[in-house]
Write a protein that holds these residues in place. Structure first.
Motif, mmCIF file in Angstrom:
data_model
loop_
_atom_site.group_PDB
_atom_site.id
_atom_site.type_symbol
_atom_site.label_atom_id
_atom_site.label_comp_id
_atom_site.label_asym_id
_atom_site.label_seq_id
_atom_site.Cartn_x
_atom_site.Cartn_y
_atom_site.Cartn_z
ATOM 1 N N ALA A 143 -56.862 20.368 38.131
ATOM 2 C CA ALA A 143 -58.194 19.954 38.587
ATOM 3 C C ALA A 143 -59.240 21.057 38.379
ATOM 4 N N PRO A 144 -58.927 22.336 38.665
ATOM 5 C CA PRO A 144 -59.932 23.382 38.392
ATOM 6 C C PRO A 144 -60.311 23.468 36.914
ATOM 7 N N THR A 145 -59.357 23.192 36.025
ATOM 8 C CA THR A 145 -59.657 23.208 34.589
ATOM 9 C C THR A 145 -60.603 22.074 34.227
ATOM 10 N N VAL A 146 -60.367 20.894 34.787
ATOM 11 C CA VAL A 146 -61.262 19.755 34.540
ATOM 12 C C VAL A 146 -62.670 20.068 35.029
ATOM 13 N N GLU A 147 -62.765 20.656 36.208
ATOM 14 C CA GLU A 147 -64.088 21.022 36.748
ATOM 15 C C GLU A 147 -64.761 22.052 35.860
ATOM 16 N N ASP A 195 -62.180 13.851 41.609
ATOM 17 C CA ASP A 195 -63.110 14.727 42.321
ATOM 18 C C ASP A 195 -63.553 15.907 41.460
ATOM 19 N N ALA A 196 -62.692 16.303 40.514
ATOM 20 C CA ALA A 196 -63.026 17.430 39.631
ATOM 21 C C ALA A 196 -64.012 17.039 38.543
ATOM 22 N N GLY A 197 -64.255 15.742 38.375
ATOM 23 C CA GLY A 197 -65.263 15.310 37.412
ATOM 24 C C GLY A 197 -64.770 14.489 36.249
ATOM 25 N N ALA A 198 -63.490 14.093 36.228
ATOM 26 C CA ALA A 198 -63.013 13.235 35.141
ATOM 27 C C ALA A 198 -63.825 11.948 35.113
ATOM 28 N N PHE A 199 -64.264 11.544 33.925
ATOM 29 C CA PHE A 199 -65.105 10.347 33.830
ATOM 30 C C PHE A 199 -64.277 9.065 33.780
ATOM 31 N N ALA A 200 -62.985 9.185 33.493
ATOM 32 C CA ALA A 200 -62.068 8.047 33.465
ATOM 33 C C ALA A 200 -60.658 8.609 33.564
#
Length: 288
Positions: A143-147, A195-200
């Motif tokens: 998740a931190p990588t996605v953010e 929550d980390a920002g993935a769009f899908a």
């Protein structure tokens, strides 16, 4: 290519490499995100220009999946897929499409070490392919990588549940979430990625109630594969769906039988060559 005016245009009637331009506008990441809870999103894998051309008018997204390792290269799993493979096939699919948003898988080993490593490789894929976004597998730990990526302008599609790149840890491709503990962990992974920002988010190979719960709890659209019809969209490996392979996973429905069609065509071609009926007069050049 025509040179009748100052503007150069491709003669698409004679070129295999260039699709005929369409008035459709290419879908964007924000538009896909806005489809949450609306008409289901359609996604298929694509690895080549011609398949992209054929699927583009009907799909919202084309996924250049690392499944190409098995489908195109005959590898036993996706772990051996390289950045070079993904970049080459991603660029081909972008060239073959006008409408669908193209998503490119980040291969195993290209994003796990650090957020900085992920940014270098994700930005390379977007630059070399022209794709709209990248996809990566994993849950809470990533998740931190996605953010990190999304805050720096790289759209990310998440992938939870059965994650093929982790086949060596999982011990195979069996359905995930059979135990209450694993089911809870998968839901937590999905929420963290959203929550980390993935769009899908792709949800693969889980018990149906898990996919339904995730779809209800996350803000981004969910794309099911062996998950639930109640997801916000669906994806399949195109070659599986088209019937090019005899053996397919339980969650695949064959909407065609192209394996038989291809074999029949090749059989007829071989017969025509051997009895010298091909090439015939229609395929030969004669003096004027």
């Amino acid at each position: 290519m025509s040179t009748n005016s100052k503007t150069l245009t491709f003669d698409t009637s004679t070129s295999r490499a260039n699709p005929t331009p369409s008035p459709m506008k290419r879908l964007t990441v924000p538009r896909i995100r806005q489809q949450k809870g609306k008409e289901p999103l359609v996604m298929l894998t694509a690895y080549t220009v011609r398949m992209a051309q054929l699927m583009d008018p009907h799909c919202d997204m084309l996924l250049v999946g690392d499944s190409l390792g098995q489908v195109i290269y005959g590898l036993p799993h996706t772990v051996a897929v390289t950045m070079e493979m993904m970049a080459a096939h991603g660029a081909a699919v972008v060239r073959g499409s006008y409408h669908a948003a193209v998503i490119v898988d980040m291969p195993f080993g290209s994003y796990e070490a650090s957020a900085e490593q992920a940014f270098v490789n994700a930005s390379r894929l977007l630059k070399e392919t022209g794709a709209a976004a990248v996809k990566l597998e994993g849950g809470k730990v990533l998740a931190p990588t996605v953010e990190f990526l999304t805050s720096r302008g790289i759209p990310v599609m998440a992938h939870v549940g059965l994650t093929p790149q982790a086949v060596n840890i999982l011990g195979g491709y069996g359905v995930r979430g059979k135990s209450p503990e694993e089911a809870k962990s998968i839901v937590e992974d999905a929420i963290a990625m959203s929550d980390a920002g993935a769009f899908a988010m792709v949800i693969e190979g889980v018990l149906e109630h898990i996919a339904i719960e995730i779809t209800q709890k996350v803000a981004c659209p969910t794309i099911g594969i062996g998950a639930s019809a109640q997801c916000d969209g669906q994806v399949l490996v195109a070659e599986d769906m088209l019937g090019l392979f005899d053996r397919v996973p339980k969650f695949v429905k064959k909407f065609g039988n192209m394996g038989v069609s291809v074999e029949d065509a090749v059989r007829q071609y071989a017969a025509g060559v051997r009895d010298r009926s091909f090439p015939g007069p229609e395929q030969l050049y004669q003096p004027a």
